[in-house]
Each structure stands twice: as structure tokens, then as C-alpha cells.
Design a protein around this motif. Structure first.
Motif, mmCIF file in Angstrom:
data_model
loop_
_atom_site.group_PDB
_atom_site.id
_atom_site.type_symbol
_atom_site.label_atom_id
_atom_site.label_comp_id
_atom_site.label_asym_id
_atom_site.label_seq_id
_atom_site.Cartn_x
_atom_site.Cartn_y
_atom_site.Cartn_z
ATOM 1 N N GLU A 1 0.675 -1.668 -0.007
ATOM 2 C CA GLU A 1 0.244 0.183 0.001
ATOM 3 C C GLU A 1 1.140 1.169 0.394
ATOM 4 O O GLU A 1 1.607 1.590 0.692
ATOM 5 C CB GLU A 1 -0.657 -0.065 0.722
ATOM 6 N N SER B 1 -5.643 3.441 6.911
ATOM 7 C CA SER B 1 -6.476 3.214 5.403
ATOM 8 C C SER B 1 -7.200 2.289 5.558
ATOM 9 O O SER B 1 -7.690 1.799 6.444
ATOM 10 C CB SER B 1 -5.165 1.816 5.682
ATOM 11 N N TYR C 1 0.245 5.412 9.219
ATOM 12 C CA TYR C 1 -1.625 5.225 7.752
ATOM 13 C C TYR C 1 -2.300 4.504 8.055
ATOM 14 O O TYR C 1 -3.063 3.002 8.030
ATOM 15 C CB TYR C 1 -1.478 5.832 7.025
ATOM 16 N N ILE C 2 -1.451 3.533 7.295
ATOM 17 C CA ILE C 2 -1.653 1.518 7.151
ATOM 18 C C ILE C 2 -1.548 0.498 8.249
ATOM 19 O O ILE C 2 -2.706 0.042 8.658
ATOM 20 C CB ILE C 2 -0.166 1.183 6.361
#
Length: 166
Positions: free
Chosen positions: A21, A61, A27-28
Motif C-alpha cells: 500500500e 487506511s 497510516y496503514i
């Protein structure tokens, strides 16, 4: 042996979804933690209604928030939900046995209706959420830090490989 290959293949696909990603590792990881949180605490069927908006609000995410809820799926809920209710019931001082808990949850899972869910009563409903809170507390932090480390390690290896090629 086929089951082992199937599981290995699925795990590799999941790993690829996580590390490829294109976003910040925080964030993920935040998205996956949101998904895990909702997968443990929110009843099956309502998880995506909570996890996806939460991922927008908490800037995580969306893929992770969606896939993270898969801890509870059509196969695992037959084990996780009764155990979650049993633990939650004992934490609130209830006296339900494992057999009673398993039987009550089996009827909800087989009928899959709100009427069967409401028939559980408040003791088991509260037990579900208390047990879910415990499961959430156990699984969400390791999910966040594990995914973050996984992504960072993959990116570090990729950068080192690129540096060696130059």
C-alpha cells in the motif's frame, strides 16, 4: 497438505496487501488497528459500517480498516463470540456456563436475525461487549505496532536492495 498451501498462499497475499500500500506506515497501521478494533468489538455485519467511517475520521487506511475486520468471519465467530461472551460474563460477575453461552450464541448465529440477538437478554449482550473490549485491548495494540514494523521493515529491505543495485 493442500490446506497448508492454501493458508500460506492467503497469508502471502495478505502480506502483499499490507506492505505494498502506497502510504505512510502509520497510516496503514492505523487502518489495520481500526479494523481489528471493530472486528473484536462490533457485532458481525455492522463492522464495516463503523470501521470505514472511523478510518476517515482517524485518518487510517481504508483497505486495512476493511480487511482488519476479518478476524471475525463466518468461520471464526463460532469460536470467538461464545468465548468472548463467556469471559465477559465472568468479568461482570455473571453465572452463565460455557454450555449455556455456546448454545445461546449458536442460536443467534444459525438464525442470523435481530430477534434472536435481542432474545439473548441484557446479561449476554453486556457480556459480549465486555468480552469484546478485553479482546480489543489484547489484539489492537499488537496489530498497530506489528503492521507498522512489517511495512517499515519491507521498505527498508527494498531501499537497501535498490542501493545495492546502484
Amino acid at each position: 497438505m493442500k490446506l497448508g498451501k492454501y493458508i500460506s498462499r492467503k497469508m502471502l497475499k495478505l502480506y502483499a496487501r499490507i506492505v505494498h500500500e502506497k502510504a505512510d506506515s502509520g497510516y496503514i497501521a492505523r487502518g489495520w488497528a481500526i479494523g481489528m478494533f471493530c472486528g473484536c468489538l462490533i457485532p458481525f455485519g455492522l463492522q464495516l459500517l463503523v470501521s470505514i467511517p472511523a478510518s476517515f475520521i482517524l485518518r487510517g487506511s481504508k483497505i486495512g480498516a476493511t480487511l482488519g475486520t476479518l478476524l471475525t468471519n463466518h468461520f471464526s465467530i463460532f469460536i470467538i463470540y461464545p468465548l468472548q461472551c463467556y469471559v465477559g460474563n465472568h468479568l461482570i460477575g455473571g453465572d452463565l456456563t460455557w454450555g449455556q453461552t455456546k448454545q445461546a450464541m449458536a442460536s443467534v448465529l444459525s438464525e442470523q436475525s435481530f430477534a434472536s440477538l435481542w432474545a439473548l437478554g441484557w446479561d449476554l449482550t453486556i457480556s459480549f461487549f465486555v468480552g469484546g473490549a478485553i479482546l480489543t485491548a489484547i489484539t489492537t495494540p499488537p496489530t498497530y505496532y506489528g503492521v507498522k514494523k512489517l511495512v517499515e521493515a519491507r521498505r527498508k529491505r527494498k531501499a537497501a536492495k535498490k542501493a545495492c543495485a546502484e
